[in-house]
Design a protein around this motif. Structure first.
Motif, short mmCIF file in Angstrom:
data_model
loop_
_atom_site.label_atom_id
_atom_site.label_comp_id
_atom_site.label_asym_id
_atom_site.label_seq_id
_atom_site.Cartn_x
_atom_site.Cartn_y
_atom_site.Cartn_z
N THR A 77 -1.08 3.19 -4.82
CA THR A 77 -1.31 1.93 -4.91
C THR A 77 -1.53 1.05 -6.03
O THR A 77 -2.45 1.50 -6.88
CB THR A 77 -2.05 1.37 -3.77
OG1 THR A 77 -1.93 2.08 -2.41
CG2 THR A 77 -2.08 0.04 -3.50
N TYR A 123 0.85 -1.27 0.08
CA TYR A 123 -0.01 0.00 0.01
C TYR A 123 0.79 1.18 -0.02
O TYR A 123 1.75 1.45 0.73
CB TYR A 123 -0.88 -0.07 1.15
CG TYR A 123 -1.69 1.32 1.32
CD1 TYR A 123 -2.82 1.55 0.62
CD2 TYR A 123 -1.38 2.37 2.23
CE1 TYR A 123 -3.37 2.70 0.76
CE2 TYR A 123 -1.96 3.40 2.39
CZ TYR A 123 -3.21 3.59 1.54
OH TYR A 123 -3.80 4.75 1.65
N THR A 124 0.83 2.17 -0.75
CA THR A 124 1.68 3.39 -0.97
C THR A 124 0.55 4.53 -1.46
O THR A 124 1.10 5.44 -1.81
CB THR A 124 2.40 3.29 -2.42
OG1 THR A 124 1.63 2.92 -3.49
CG2 THR A 124 3.42 2.10 -2.12
#
Length: 601
Positions: free
Chosen positions: A347, A342-343
């Motif tokens: 994402t 998760y970014t």
């Protein structure tokens, strides 16, 4: 005006003013409620009682067209607050911009509606006669897919399959390049450790990774303690194969991407630092193993307390703060089949935003396994009627807990007694509410609406507890990601570092060791612990790649007997022109020590 005293308005006068403002606003505005304006990734309560329906008909009319869905946009609290807010004397106010009532749902961003997928009506009816879908899964293709693995294969061969020479060559090349990038033309001091640097090779990188994995088994507070010569805490294997300065230089220079190329091409994605390693391992996981029927998606949290934009807080996890990974596991073996980091907004999930982030994560991880009769188990962060409708259309079963505020969820009246259960069905999906210590809601399309005996025993009646069939199946299959985290914690080699991608790299090593251990057990039919397996891998890596370095100083084995045995004076032959006829010379060892031999009679 001087001397004028202002009095406060009464509640009755405030209500009259609010109602007057609402009446004036409604004359010049046309409020329409679209069913697609809700964000399905967030939760809403859609239970409306008869008095609320009459109130909505009074303020919004009796239009029952398909485009008008008041039930999907009303925020609900407890029964007491619901009656107060929806009383005929004071209507609920709507935010005209977001078309939702003022309150905690106003600031949530709506998901992009999917215009390509036809709208689905959810007419929930009694589900006591629900017939689940039958998914006939063929397990002949499941299991280990690598043909070179045999019962005689060594532990190290399974590890080398994931960390092959191709990815190690990339790491070695980028590490050597990064050393010169760090220098950047600066003048090194006379005592700088960078003077000791020489390019690392693939065998030396294997030794470095072996020592890192061994640090996960032998726990010490500081990595320099592994080279400590104190006999109490000494671990001589580290100093035999690599010096502490060399290990420090490699750890400092460890890198996985070309910074100059990223700057030249203006690459700003958050995964660029570890993209090569992350994508390589994802492809290797899929190549090594094909899952069995049941799959599980859940979150995993890698501890990280540094300053980073996509750090997450999950209070139910052991570390609470860290980087969140979405993990797909095989329920039968516990093999980690795929992972997604998760970014934040970047994402890497599918572009279909109609299901929100949670649904997009499920569709991304399940893409290779749709239309193959798998069954997916998820928790209430992912579960929604819309997601299960798509899974059913792709020949995939589903089961998971769900919150009552999810869009399209049916209304269940409160259950009076513990152990009571209620069912409703719509569109090949069964909604279940079962009262245990609290009310539990589930969605499933693979279970019958029936109660079965569990292994739990009631303390008061001493009888086995009856539970819904879907609850028992869910409890069995939803614990695999947490189990994987628990096993990895026993060999965790990740240490505190300033670079998040380095710690993620070490975490990926732990995940790889878990998968290699699972493959080795199922290939050889042996059952060692994960720690024992890691020790064997480290031993084999050091035997094949390490070169014992010469130790400074004189070794004990090279000491002559005259320095280790007992010492006695002996008579020397006198030289010419000497007055003494008996000449003696002091022993060098005995004269330079504080120890004296005991005199014996």
């Amino acid at each position: 005006m001087a001397g004028t005293r202002h009095r406060s308005l009464t509640f009755a006068e405030i209500d009259e003013l609010l109602c007057l403002e609402e009446d004036i606003g409604d004359q010049d505005s046309d409020i329409s409620i679209d069913d697609n304006d809700d964000d399905p990734d967030y939760v809403f309560d859609h239970q409306i009682e008869e008095e609320d329906e009459e109130l909505e008909a009074e303020y919004f009319g009796d239009d029952e067209s398909d485009d008008l869905d008041i039930t999907s946009t009303r925020l609900r609290g407890n029964d007491e607050a619901r009656r107060t807010r929806a009383s005929p004397s004071r209507p609920s106010f709507l935010c005209k911009r977001h078309k939702t009532p003022l309150g905690r749902g106003r600031e949530r961003v709506a998901a992009t509606p999917d215009t390509t997928r036809p709208a689905v009506r959810w007419d929930w009816i009694d589900g006591a006669d629900f017939e689940p879908q039958i998914f006939n899964f063929d397990e002949s293709n499941s299991g280990i897919q690598v043909q070179t693995f045999t019962a005689d294969s060594l532990e190290c061969e399974f590890y080398n399959f994931f960390w092959d020479d191709n990815i190690l060559e990339i790491i070695v090349t980028e590490t050597n390049r990064y050393v010169y990038f760090m220098r950047g033309g600066k003048v090194l001091g006379p005592h700088s450790r960078e003077h000791q640097w020489y390019d690392i090779t693939v065998p030396e990188m294997k030794v470095f990774l072996a020592l890192v994995m061994l640090m996960g088994i032998v726990k010490k507070n500081n990595y320099r303690d592994y080279w400590n010569t104190d006999p109490v805490i000494q671990t001589p294997v580290f100093s035999k194969v690599m010096s502490v300065n060399r290990f420090t230089n490699i750890l400092r220079a460890l890198h996985f991407s070309d910074n100059l190329e990223a700057y030249a091409n203006n690459i700003t994605e958050k995964m660029r630092k570890i993209r090569s390693v992350f994508d390589h391992l994802r492809s290797k996981f899929k190549e090594a193993f094909y899952p069995y029927k049941n799959l599980n998606i859940d979150e995993s949290l890698m501890l990280w307390r540094g300053n980073i934009g996509f750090r997450q807080y999950i209070p139910s996890k052991r570390h609470r703060f860290g980087l969140k990974l979405f993990v797909l596991c095989d329920c039968k073996t516990g093999f980690v089949q795929d992972i997604v980091l998760y970014t934040g907004a970047g994402t890497e999930v599918t572009d279909d935003k109609s299901l929100g982030l949670s649904g997009a994560v499920v569709m991304t991880l399940m893409e290779p396994y749709l239309d193959k009769n798998h069954v997916l188990f998820v928790d209430n962060w992912y579960t929604s009627p819309s997601l299960f409708e798509i899974l059913s259309s792709r020949q995939t079963g589903g089961c998971g807990t769900v919150t009552k505020r999810r869009k399209h969820m049916p209304y269940f009246p409160p259950l009076p007694n513990k152990g009571d259960c209620a069912y409703k069905k719509a569109n090949d999906t069964l909604a279940v509410m079962w009262k245990d210590k609290r009310e539990v809601r589930l969605l499933t399309n693979i279970h019958n609406p029936q109660m079965v005996l569990s292994h739990n025993t009631d303390r008061s009646t001493k009888q086995r507890v009856m539970k819904p069939e879907c609850v028992l199946d869910y409890n069995i299959n939803m614990r695999l990601v947490d189990k994987a985290d628990a096993m990895i914690s026993s060999i965790e080699c990740a240490r505190k570092t300033l670079k998040w991608y380095k710690k993620l790299f070490f975490h990926l090593i732990d995940v790889t060791m878990l998968n290699a251990h699972i493959l080795w057990k199922h290939t050889t039919n042996k059952n060692p612990t994960l720690q024992e397996y890691v020790i064997q891998v480290v031993r084999q890596l050091l035997e094949d790649n390490a070169v014992e370095r010469p130790m400074p100083g004189r070794h004990a084995a090279d000491n002559p007997v005259r320095l280790t045995g007992r010492h006695f004076p002996r008579t020397l032959q006198p030289r010419e022109n000497m007055k003494k006829k008996k000449v003696q010379k002091a022993c060098h060892v005995c004269s330079h020590t504080t120890r004296r031999q005991k005199k014996t009679e």
